[in-house]
Design an enzyme around this catalytic site. Structure first.
Site, PDB file in Angstrom:
ATOM      1  N   HIS A 140      -9.762  49.730 -39.514  1.00 29.58           N
ATOM      2  CA  HIS A 140     -10.130  50.072 -40.886  1.00 29.58           C
ATOM      3  C   HIS A 140     -11.280  51.067 -40.844  1.00 29.58           C
ATOM      4  CE1 HIS A 140     -10.952  49.753 -45.128  1.00 29.58           C
ATOM      5  NE2 HIS A 140     -12.204  49.379 -44.883  1.00 29.58           N
ATOM      6  N   GLY A 155     -17.342  50.782 -41.597  1.00 29.01           N
ATOM      7  CA  GLY A 155     -18.244  50.094 -42.507  1.00 29.01           C
ATOM      8  C   GLY A 155     -17.459  49.178 -43.425  1.00 29.01           C
ATOM      9  N   SER A 157     -15.849  47.437 -46.781  1.00 29.91           N
ATOM     10  CA  SER A 157     -15.167  48.010 -47.938  1.00 29.91           C
ATOM     11  C   SER A 157     -16.174  48.294 -49.048  1.00 29.91           C
ATOM     12  CB  SER A 157     -14.087  47.058 -48.448  1.00 29.91           C
ATOM     13  OG  SER A 157     -13.079  46.867 -47.476  1.00 29.91           O
ATOM     14  N   GLY A 158     -16.067  49.470 -49.642  1.00 30.52           N
ATOM     15  CA  GLY A 158     -16.938  49.831 -50.750  1.00 30.52           C
ATOM     16  C   GLY A 158     -18.261  50.440 -50.338  1.00 30.52           C
ATOM     17  N   VAL A 159     -18.492  50.599 -49.034  1.00 26.05           N
ATOM     18  CA  VAL A 159     -19.784  51.128 -48.597  1.00 26.05           C
ATOM     19  C   VAL A 159     -19.902  52.632 -48.848  1.00 26.05           C
ATOM     20  CG1 VAL A 159     -19.235  51.727 -46.202  1.00 26.05           C
ATOM     21  CG2 VAL A 159     -21.520  50.863 -46.769  1.00 26.05           C
ATOM     22  N   LYS A 161     -17.305  55.118 -47.381  1.00 24.90           N
ATOM     23  CA  LYS A 161     -16.692  55.912 -46.303  1.00 24.90           C
ATOM     24  C   LYS A 161     -15.851  57.066 -46.861  1.00 24.90           C
ATOM     25  CE  LYS A 161     -14.595  52.339 -44.566  1.00 24.90           C
ATOM     26  NZ  LYS A 161     -15.120  51.313 -45.488  1.00 24.90           N
ATOM     27  N   SER A 162     -14.973  56.748 -47.805  1.00 21.80           N
ATOM     28  CA  SER A 162     -14.077  57.767 -48.353  1.00 21.80           C
ATOM     29  C   SER A 162     -14.848  58.802 -49.164  1.00 21.80           C
ATOM     30  CB  SER A 162     -13.001  57.108 -49.219  1.00 21.80           C
ATOM     31  OG  SER A 162     -12.192  56.240 -48.447  1.00 21.80           O
ATOM     32  N   ASP A 179      -8.646  55.019 -44.666  1.00 22.60           N
ATOM     33  CA  ASP A 179      -8.333  53.599 -44.781  1.00 22.60           C
ATOM     34  C   ASP A 179      -7.823  53.011 -43.462  1.00 22.60           C
ATOM     35  OD1 ASP A 179      -8.208  51.134 -46.094  1.00 22.60           O
ATOM     36  OD2 ASP A 179      -6.089  51.408 -46.545  1.00 22.60           O
TER      37      ASP A 179
END
Length: 312
Positions: A140, A155, A157-159, A161-162, A179
């Site tokens: 991930h 990292g 989820s929600g940190v 990255k995208s 993802d």
């Protein structure tokens, strides 16, 4: 164990099928090809029977010089081991005797397209087999190519990255995968990052939705794969957790036995995380060239101290 079929090779390299049309589902599991040499004179102690066998001008010329009976025996000895297939490089003719043996033993005999030579074809086939048969895992995260360097962003989820990847893309860097990042072990020192096909070219942003980066920013915004040089873990900001050391000690993350340099970057509103990633990438590159900013800084300090002592 990963595997591909002979039919995959036929389709990938537009090979002509001379024999064994009904045997194209034969399995290939070895990532390197083999050119028979000693095997033609009866030495089979180290014959890699599960590899694709390549016959180029050298091998075919040798076979043409043999008598009919000698060819029958020496080719028969090799096909007896039932390798996945034989591939003859384009331009070689007079293969009736070879076709007969392959039909008799149910082994596909393939021909490359002209004017491709053996030396041109083998590296391409080897590279394809290595990547297709490489050990792989899915992690991930997000994979981006920054200034020609593959970087894996990890990292929770929600940190962010995208979102960070999106900023990097707008600055001229490239998305590889969002993802789900597929990591392939190409060698004991090399990990290749790529996508899982379903997410190719897509970037998911919270509150925005799914973006096709190629449609939005052009072909330069996407890269199909990249060798992973740096692993960056994005974490939430923790007060007093960061230290202004002159040279941060780089850790390592192990992926399938390959150690990738790893650093941590903490996120905080207003912090230019994309800029920090660019700086980390460029700094890592300079270190590979033998340059260390911390060492240069310390040498200046030492030189200043030395000059002060001389003046006393």
């Amino acid at each position: 164990m990963k595997k591909i079929t002979v039919e995959n090779l036929v389709q990938k390299f537009s090979l002509k099928v001379l024999a064994g049309e009904g045997e194209l589902q034969r399995i290939i599991t070895q990532p390197r090809v083999h050119r028979p040499g000693l095997e033609f004179v009866g030495h089979f102690d180290f014959f890699p029977t599960r590899r694709v066998q390549i016959l180029g001008k050298k091998e075919i010329t040798y076979l043409h010089k043999l008598t009919k009976e000698e060819r029958r025996v020496r080719i028969g000895n090799i096909v007896h081991y039932h390798p996945p297939c034989f591939i003859v490089t384009a331009g070689e003719e007079g293969l009736t005797y070879l076709t007969h043996h392959c039909i008799e033993q149910g082994i596909p005999l393939l021909l490359t397209k002209k004017p491709e030579t053996t030396s041109e074809f083998i590296p391409k086939l080897d590279a394809y087999l290595v990547k297709e048969l490489a050990e792989e895992i899915a992690v991930h995260g997000v994979c981006v190519n920054v200034s020609g360097m593959g970087i894996l962003l990890r990292g929770n989820s929600g940190v962010g990255k995208s979102e960070t990847a999106h900023t990097l893309i707008r600055r001229g860097h490239r998305l590889v995968a969002d993802d789900i990042v597929v990591l392939k072990k190409l060698s004991p020192q090399t990990i290749l990052g790529t996508h899982d096909e379903k997410t190719k070219e897509f970037l998911a942003l919270r509150s925005i939705g799914l973006l096709n980066v190629v449609r939005m920013y052009g072909r330069k915004a996407f890269q199909d794969e990249s060798r992973i040089a740096l692993d960056i873990n994005l974490t939430k900001w923790e007060k007093d957790a960061l230290y202004n050391d002159l040279d941060q000690e780089v850790g390592f993350t192990d992926y399938m036995g390959v150690k990738i340099p790893s650093i941590e970057i903490q996120l905080q509103p207003g912090r230019d995380v994309a800029g920090l990633i660019e700086a980390a990438a460029n700094n890592w590159y300079l270190k590979q060239q033998g340059y260390s900013a911390a060492e240069e800084f310390m040498s200046r300090i030492e030189a200043e101290i030395s000059n002060s002592d001389d003046e006393r």
